[in-house]
Design an enzyme around this catalytic site. Structure first.
Site, mmCIF file in Angstrom:
data_model
loop_
_atom_site.group_PDB
_atom_site.id
_atom_site.type_symbol
_atom_site.label_atom_id
_atom_site.label_comp_id
_atom_site.label_asym_id
_atom_site.label_seq_id
_atom_site.Cartn_x
_atom_site.Cartn_y
_atom_site.Cartn_z
ATOM 1 N N CYS A 2 0.819 -1.216 0.000
ATOM 2 C CA CYS A 2 0.000 0.000 0.000
ATOM 3 C C CYS A 2 0.854 1.269 0.000
ATOM 4 O O CYS A 2 1.929 1.307 0.601
ATOM 5 C CB CYS A 2 -0.877 0.061 1.226
ATOM 6 S SG CYS A 2 -1.911 -1.372 1.469
ATOM 7 N N ARG A 27 5.355 -0.061 -5.822
ATOM 8 C CA ARG A 27 5.278 -0.818 -4.567
ATOM 9 C C ARG A 27 4.372 -2.042 -4.682
ATOM 10 O O ARG A 27 4.470 -2.950 -3.857
ATOM 11 C CB ARG A 27 4.755 0.089 -3.441
ATOM 12 C CG ARG A 27 5.709 1.215 -3.083
ATOM 13 C CD ARG A 27 5.025 2.232 -2.193
ATOM 14 N NE ARG A 27 4.735 1.722 -0.871
ATOM 15 C CZ ARG A 27 5.534 1.858 0.182
ATOM 16 N NH1 ARG A 27 6.677 2.502 0.051
ATOM 17 N NH2 ARG A 27 5.193 1.378 1.355
ATOM 18 N N TRP A 75 -2.942 -2.728 -1.446
ATOM 19 C CA TRP A 75 -2.551 -4.120 -1.727
ATOM 20 C C TRP A 75 -3.366 -4.942 -0.739
ATOM 21 O O TRP A 75 -3.146 -4.874 0.471
ATOM 22 C CB TRP A 75 -1.050 -4.274 -1.496
ATOM 23 C CG TRP A 75 -0.481 -5.576 -1.938
ATOM 24 C CD1 TRP A 75 -0.031 -5.898 -3.194
ATOM 25 C CD2 TRP A 75 -0.273 -6.752 -1.132
ATOM 26 N NE1 TRP A 75 0.432 -7.188 -3.212
ATOM 27 C CE2 TRP A 75 0.306 -7.744 -1.972
ATOM 28 C CE3 TRP A 75 -0.518 -7.069 0.200
ATOM 29 C CZ2 TRP A 75 0.638 -9.013 -1.521
ATOM 30 C CZ3 TRP A 75 -0.180 -8.336 0.647
ATOM 31 C CH2 TRP A 75 0.385 -9.285 -0.202
ATOM 32 N N ASN A 101 -2.090 2.083 5.729
ATOM 33 C CA ASN A 101 -1.184 0.978 5.359
ATOM 34 C C ASN A 101 -0.980 0.157 6.622
ATOM 35 O O ASN A 101 -0.794 0.730 7.693
ATOM 36 C CB ASN A 101 0.197 1.484 4.930
ATOM 37 C CG ASN A 101 0.157 2.261 3.646
ATOM 38 O OD1 ASN A 101 -0.886 2.374 3.011
ATOM 39 N ND2 ASN A 101 1.303 2.808 3.269
ATOM 40 N N GLY A 102 -0.926 -1.165 6.473
ATOM 41 C CA GLY A 102 -0.669 -2.000 7.647
ATOM 42 C C GLY A 102 -1.848 -2.911 7.928
ATOM 43 O O GLY A 102 -2.738 -3.085 7.089
ATOM 44 N N GLU A 487 18.460 -17.277 -6.702
ATOM 45 C CA GLU A 487 18.055 -15.934 -7.092
ATOM 46 C C GLU A 487 17.615 -15.907 -8.569
ATOM 47 O O GLU A 487 16.648 -15.241 -8.925
ATOM 48 C CB GLU A 487 19.214 -14.956 -6.820
ATOM 49 C CG GLU A 487 19.014 -13.526 -7.264
ATOM 50 C CD GLU A 487 17.789 -12.831 -6.662
ATOM 51 O OE1 GLU A 487 17.169 -13.355 -5.719
ATOM 52 O OE2 GLU A 487 17.427 -11.757 -7.175
ATOM 53 N N LYS A 491 13.934 -14.737 -9.832
ATOM 54 C CA LYS A 491 13.701 -13.676 -10.833
ATOM 55 C C LYS A 491 12.704 -14.156 -11.877
ATOM 56 O O LYS A 491 11.783 -13.444 -12.255
ATOM 57 C CB LYS A 491 14.999 -13.261 -11.552
ATOM 58 C CG LYS A 491 15.996 -12.431 -10.781
ATOM 59 C CD LYS A 491 15.550 -11.048 -10.440
ATOM 60 C CE LYS A 491 14.754 -11.017 -9.203
ATOM 61 N NZ LYS A 491 15.109 -10.824 -7.930
ATOM 62 N N GLU A 494 9.116 -14.514 -10.450
ATOM 63 C CA GLU A 494 8.483 -13.237 -10.118
ATOM 64 C C GLU A 494 7.894 -12.553 -11.337
ATOM 65 O O GLU A 494 6.799 -12.009 -11.270
ATOM 66 C CB GLU A 494 9.532 -12.280 -9.495
ATOM 67 C CG GLU A 494 9.896 -12.598 -8.084
ATOM 68 C CD GLU A 494 10.952 -11.637 -7.535
ATOM 69 O OE1 GLU A 494 10.782 -11.156 -6.415
ATOM 70 O OE2 GLU A 494 11.950 -11.366 -8.230
ATOM 71 N N HIS A 510 18.621 -36.539 -5.493
ATOM 72 C CA HIS A 510 17.818 -36.945 -4.336
ATOM 73 C C HIS A 510 16.340 -36.609 -4.547
ATOM 74 O O HIS A 510 15.614 -36.395 -3.584
ATOM 75 C CB HIS A 510 18.362 -36.288 -3.064
ATOM 76 C CG HIS A 510 19.773 -36.699 -2.779
ATOM 77 N ND1 HIS A 510 20.113 -37.982 -2.423
ATOM 78 C CD2 HIS A 510 20.939 -36.010 -2.859
ATOM 79 C CE1 HIS A 510 21.426 -38.064 -2.266
ATOM 80 N NE2 HIS A 510 21.954 -36.872 -2.533
ATOM 81 N N LYS A 609 6.696 -4.355 -3.741
ATOM 82 C CA LYS A 609 8.115 -4.015 -3.639
ATOM 83 C C LYS A 609 8.544 -3.919 -2.182
ATOM 84 O O LYS A 609 9.627 -4.327 -1.815
ATOM 85 C CB LYS A 609 8.354 -2.676 -4.357
ATOM 86 C CG LYS A 609 9.796 -2.218 -4.374
ATOM 87 C CD LYS A 609 10.611 -3.070 -5.297
ATOM 88 C CE LYS A 609 12.082 -2.738 -5.264
ATOM 89 N NZ LYS A 609 12.881 -3.838 -5.805
#
Ligand code: G6P
Length: 614
Positions: A2, A27, A75, A101-102, A487, A491, A494, A510, A609
């Site tokens: 948010c 964000r 969000w 926000n929160g 990583e 990427k 995402e 395995h 973000k």
């Protein structure tokens, strides 16, 4: 996650608020809204599911006049992303509007209490209870708005950054923060409010970062007033923003992510500038030197982080154990904070966070602090909550990262961790002078090597076309390159929404090797290092099962080239820096696959973000 924007001054608020919302789009969000007190004194509220552009279309023919307003990108947490749940929320009588926000943890209890008093809620959000509660207190206790906000927040459990507008007090915005960031920009007879500095930077470079438990009263014609929840005054500390506007624009690139990938030679130069001397014989991280005794006496280092920063932490573990011989544990901040970890007073806890606002990482820092550990922060955003909560630290200085998928922050974090390990190793005498100098000089040349790797972008873009229709990917690496494999996979997930997994190459047999067939692309990081031969054996095992191999190799390599379907060469570097170079082609590969698939690269679905809720 948010985003909050607010404006109060002489200009029309609407264009400033909309532009601010666009600046905060990075964000991550799913609906947007705005509240303005019109020139005629009406509290107008417009909101819409979708993008800020949808909100603009919705507000087009409406009254958007007014010199005071608040705006929000949401969000979704409580209640699906729709027009109703979007912020701002009116109070019951519609005389107040609030953005938040929160997460309010005790919202259900508060809601029941208010319902029992005859209040009817309009949304499924946790947020609406705050504005209803503020109004209830204001009207039943007969107090002013600021006092009502203070009393309401004393009853609220959870995390919040809020801003509130009142039709009855049109020259004022009240804002408050607890565990969710809020910045006030101070202009000439005007105020800006935002959840980070990006919407403010083009208007003023004077900002005040609110601390937890603080309430800001922005009133026309008066200086900024900050008080706590019990009305004790707080003297605001005005800071200068170092950010500039060009850092927030795409500068001719189609996406922020591509711009940020290409910025890496420069951002890493900025990161090492002033820390490594020109001759390449010394590394000075002032955060370490200023706390030399405390840090050198550490018996153990625990690194806490989330997401990409957690991958950087894994490389940090290799660096510190390899060079400094100090045991390191790497923890997901979200797990660490809830599992009653053993934290000893002579432990050093390193918190890594690009945004400096990740709720779980911040909570892990607070927990470690309460158990007496010394906390070292590695953050990008100057003045962020984690940077301020730590005892010492080093900024990575890579400039604002706008693309949701982290790129330049990752390489900046690994560069700072490399300098940190080198500084400690030198101080502790755990590396020879020769190895120290060789590594420092290599680190100095990493930006040039990245420039070389970037020249392969057109070839990687072509290669990406071949794999656009893949449904799964596996990424393999060993040693220092294992976190780079994780990583790389992250990427791709995402931004392309292709399922991808990273594994230590030897673990394949395995279980995951069962997935290998002619349809499975496998990205293998096989640079020439101490376990190169072993990695080749692992690649052979994939090849024997018809997997399609894309290998990242060291320039001049022939052994892997003879087995792999595609190779991407990178310059030869000392083993500790291999993951920095290996990540560049993996960033480009993910980027181009996502572009070929037509994905929203900078704002991938469901992602944020800056994750300011746990
Ligand atoms: C989010 C971002 C990731 C980031 C993670 C941790 O999930 O989308 O890119 O790695 O948060 O963020 P931080 O700001 O703490 O590094």
């Amino acid at each position: 996650m948010c985003g909050i924007v607010g404006y109060l001054g002489a200009r029309q608020a609407y264009p400033i608020l909309i532009k601010g919302l666009h600046r905060l789009e990075y964000r991550g969000y799913d609906s947007a809204g705005i509240a303005l007190i019109s020139d005629g004194g009406i509290l107008n509220l417009y909101k819409s599911k979708g993008k800020v552009a949808d909100l603009e279309r919705f507000a087009e023919a409406k009254d958007t006049s007014g010199t005071v307003g608040i705006a929000h990108t949401r969000w979704a947490t409580h209640g699906e992303p729709n027009d109703l749940n979007a912020h701002p929320h009116y109070s019951q009588s519609r005389s107040l509007a609030l953005i938040h926000n929160g997460i309010i943890e005790n919202y259900a209890v508060l809601r029941l209490e208010l319902e029992s008093k005859g209040y009817t809620f309009r949304s499924n959000t946790d947020t609406e209870v705050i504005v209803y509660l503020v109004e209830y207190i204001r009207d039943t206790d007969g107090v002013d708005l600021c006092t009502a906000v203070q009393l309401a927040l004393q009853q609220v459990v959870g995390a919040y950054a809020i801003a509130i507008l009142s039709k009855d007090d049109p020259d004022c915005i009240i804002a408050a923060r607890k565990s969710s960031p809020l910045v006030v920009g101070i202009g000439e007879d005007e105020f800006f409010l935002a959840s980070d500095a990006t919407p403010i930077v083009e208007y003023t470079d004077r900002v005040v970062y609110l601390d937890d438990g603080e309430i800001a009263v922005l009133r026309r014609g008066e200086p900024l007033r900050v008080v706590d929840l019990h009305n004790a005054p707080v003297t605001p500390v005005v800071r200068r923003l170092a950010m500039n506007l060009s850092q927030l624009e795409k500068g001719g690139y189609p996406h922020f992510m591509l711009k940020e990938i290409y910025e890496q030679p420069q951002t890493l130069l900025n990161c090492i500038r002033g820390r490594i001397n020109i001759e390449g014989t010394s590394v000075v991280l002032s955060g370490i030197i200023d706390n030399r005794e405390r840090i050198l006496s550490a018996r153990r280092i625990i690194i806490v982080a989330c997401g990409t920063s957690w991958h950087a932490a894994l490389i940090g573990e290799h660096l510190i154990e390899d060079l400094c011989r100090i045991p390191v544990e790497v923890e997901y901040a979200s797990e660490f904070r809830y599992r009653n970890p053993v934290i000893l007073p002579d432990d050093i806890v390193i918190a890594i966070s690009q945004s400096g606002e990740t709720a779980d990482t911040l909570a892990a820092v607070e927990l470690a602090k309460s158990r007496g550990a010394f906390i070292y922060g590695i953050c990008n955003v100057v003045g962020s909550s984690i940077a301020r909560a730590t005892d010492s630290g080093s900024y990575i200085h890579v400039g604002p990262e706008i693309g949701v998928a982290s790129t330049k922050a990752f390489t900046g974090q690994v560069t700072v961790l490399s300098m940190l390990a080198l500084t400690l190793a030198h101080e502790k005498g755990t590396v020879t002078d020769e190895r120290f100098t060789a590594l420092v000089r290599e680190l100095q040349h990493i930006p040039d090597h990245i420039t070389q790797v970037l020249k392969q972008a057109p070839a990687i873009a072509d290669l990406a076309k071949t794999f656009t229709y893949a449904r799964n990917f596996i990424y393999l690496g060993r040693g220092y390159n294992y976190p780079a494999a994780l990583e790389g996979a992250l990427k791709l997930k995402e931004i392309s929404y292709i399922h991808a997994e990273g594994y230590p190459a030897a673990e394949m047999k395995h279980g995951p090797i069962a997935l290998i067939d002619a349809e499975m692309p496998v990205v293998a990081i096989a640079t020439t290092d101490s376990i190169y031969e072993k990695t080749i054996s692992n690649i052979q095992e994939i090849k024997a099962r018809q997997g399609k191999i894309i290998a990242i190799v060291t320039e001049g390599d022939t052994a892997v080239r003879s087995i792999a379907d595609h190779v991407i060469p990178v310059p030869r570097v000392a083993e500790p820096f291999a993951p920095i170079l290996a990540s560049i082609p993996l960033q480009l590969l993910a980027y181009y696959i996502a572009v070929h698939k037509g994905r929203d690269v900078d704002q991938p679905r469901n992602l944020a973000k800056s994750v300011t809720v746990e």
